[in-house]
Design a protein around this motif. Structure first.
Motif, PDB file in Angstrom:
ATOM      1  N   GLN A  47       0.833  -1.199   0.000  1.00  0.00           N
ATOM      2  CA  GLN A  47       0.000   0.000   0.000  1.00  0.00           C
ATOM      3  C   GLN A  47       0.872   1.256   0.000  1.00  0.00           C
ATOM      4  O   GLN A  47       0.571   2.221  -0.700  1.00  0.00           O
ATOM      5  CB  GLN A  47      -0.936  -0.004   1.200  1.00  0.00           C
ATOM      6  CG  GLN A  47      -2.031  -1.023   1.099  1.00  0.00           C
ATOM      7  CD  GLN A  47      -2.869  -1.101   2.366  1.00  0.00           C
ATOM      8  OE1 GLN A  47      -2.480  -0.608   3.421  1.00  0.00           O
ATOM      9  NE2 GLN A  47      -4.018  -1.734   2.259  1.00  0.00           N
ATOM     10  N   ILE A  51       0.957   4.138  -2.895  1.00  0.00           N
ATOM     11  CA  ILE A  51       0.719   5.547  -2.583  1.00  0.00           C
ATOM     12  C   ILE A  51       1.876   6.405  -3.073  1.00  0.00           C
ATOM     13  O   ILE A  51       1.673   7.455  -3.679  1.00  0.00           O
ATOM     14  CB  ILE A  51       0.488   5.726  -1.065  1.00  0.00           C
ATOM     15  CG1 ILE A  51      -0.862   5.128  -0.679  1.00  0.00           C
ATOM     16  CG2 ILE A  51       0.562   7.198  -0.671  1.00  0.00           C
ATOM     17  CD1 ILE A  51      -1.086   5.040   0.808  1.00  0.00           C
ATOM     18  N   GLU A  60      -4.227  10.217  -2.781  1.00  0.00           N
ATOM     19  CA  GLU A  60      -4.153   8.768  -2.558  1.00  0.00           C
ATOM     20  C   GLU A  60      -4.217   8.452  -1.058  1.00  0.00           C
ATOM     21  O   GLU A  60      -4.870   7.487  -0.645  1.00  0.00           O
ATOM     22  CB  GLU A  60      -2.882   8.208  -3.175  1.00  0.00           C
ATOM     23  CG  GLU A  60      -2.878   6.725  -3.334  1.00  0.00           C
ATOM     24  CD  GLU A  60      -3.879   6.226  -4.345  1.00  0.00           C
ATOM     25  OE1 GLU A  60      -4.398   5.111  -4.141  1.00  0.00           O
ATOM     26  OE2 GLU A  60      -4.151   6.921  -5.340  1.00  0.00           O
ATOM     27  N   GLU A  64      -7.120   6.344   0.843  1.00  0.00           N
ATOM     28  CA  GLU A  64      -6.777   5.200   1.696  1.00  0.00           C
ATOM     29  C   GLU A  64      -7.371   5.370   3.091  1.00  0.00           C
ATOM     30  O   GLU A  64      -7.886   4.424   3.673  1.00  0.00           O
ATOM     31  CB  GLU A  64      -5.257   5.064   1.794  1.00  0.00           C
ATOM     32  CG  GLU A  64      -4.800   3.789   2.427  1.00  0.00           C
ATOM     33  CD  GLU A  64      -5.119   2.570   1.601  1.00  0.00           C
ATOM     34  OE1 GLU A  64      -5.398   1.521   2.218  1.00  0.00           O
ATOM     35  OE2 GLU A  64      -5.100   2.650   0.362  1.00  0.00           O
ATOM     36  N   TYR A  65      -7.337   6.608   3.616  1.00  0.00           N
ATOM     37  CA  TYR A  65      -7.939   6.894   4.928  1.00  0.00           C
ATOM     38  C   TYR A  65      -9.445   6.665   4.884  1.00  0.00           C
ATOM     39  O   TYR A  65     -10.021   6.067   5.795  1.00  0.00           O
ATOM     40  CB  TYR A  65      -7.627   8.331   5.351  1.00  0.00           C
ATOM     41  CG  TYR A  65      -8.381   8.773   6.574  1.00  0.00           C
ATOM     42  CD1 TYR A  65      -8.035   8.290   7.823  1.00  0.00           C
ATOM     43  CD2 TYR A  65      -9.462   9.649   6.476  1.00  0.00           C
ATOM     44  CE1 TYR A  65      -8.732   8.666   8.963  1.00  0.00           C
ATOM     45  CE2 TYR A  65     -10.164  10.040   7.603  1.00  0.00           C
ATOM     46  CZ  TYR A  65      -9.799   9.548   8.838  1.00  0.00           C
ATOM     47  OH  TYR A  65     -10.498   9.929   9.947  1.00  0.00           O
ATOM     48  N   HIS A  67     -11.094   4.701   2.846  1.00  0.00           N
ATOM     49  CA  HIS A  67     -11.317   3.261   2.722  1.00  0.00           C
ATOM     50  C   HIS A  67     -11.153   2.580   4.085  1.00  0.00           C
ATOM     51  O   HIS A  67     -11.938   1.704   4.463  1.00  0.00           O
ATOM     52  CB  HIS A  67     -10.354   2.673   1.696  1.00  0.00           C
ATOM     53  CG  HIS A  67     -10.450   1.202   1.547  1.00  0.00           C
ATOM     54  ND1 HIS A  67     -11.531   0.589   0.945  1.00  0.00           N
ATOM     55  CD2 HIS A  67      -9.622   0.212   1.938  1.00  0.00           C
ATOM     56  CE1 HIS A  67     -11.344  -0.722   0.971  1.00  0.00           C
ATOM     57  NE2 HIS A  67     -10.194  -0.972   1.564  1.00  0.00           N
TER      58      HIS A  67
END
Length: 95
Positions: A47, A51, A60, A64-65, A67
């Motif tokens: 990950q 990123i 990005e 991700e946060y 998600h």
């Protein structure tokens, strides 16, 4: 697999045989390599690589946060915020 295991000749496309020595490429090795690469994307290291390689790191990270946050229950979100508040207050008291 990008190289022949016998002679090291570079494989250019989806050929089944090596163009120099004639050895057959193993599809099982290709499948295992693809699965290993896919599993690495799911790890923290994968990950982070994704990123950092993206064009817009900030967007990005926010995605991700979001998600990560969407995967938590309300209790989990509350617990996370309590931990962050505790660390913040602990740091503030030391200063």
């Amino acid at each position: 697999m990008n190289k022949c295991p016998s002679c090291g000749c570079v494989r250019t496309d989806d050929t089944v045989k090596c163009t120099q020595c004639g050895r057959l490429f193993s599809k099982v090795i290709d499948i295992i390599s693809a699965e290993a690469a896919e599993e690495e994307l799911l790890t923290f290291r994968g990950q982070c690589k994704r990123i950092l390689q993206s064009g817009n790191i900030k967007a990005e990270l926010l995605a991700e946060y979001k998600h990560f946050k969407d995967g938590l229950s309300r209790k989990g979100v509350f617990t996370l915020y309590v931990i962050i508040a505790f660390v913040f207050l602990l740091t503030l008291s030391v200063l």
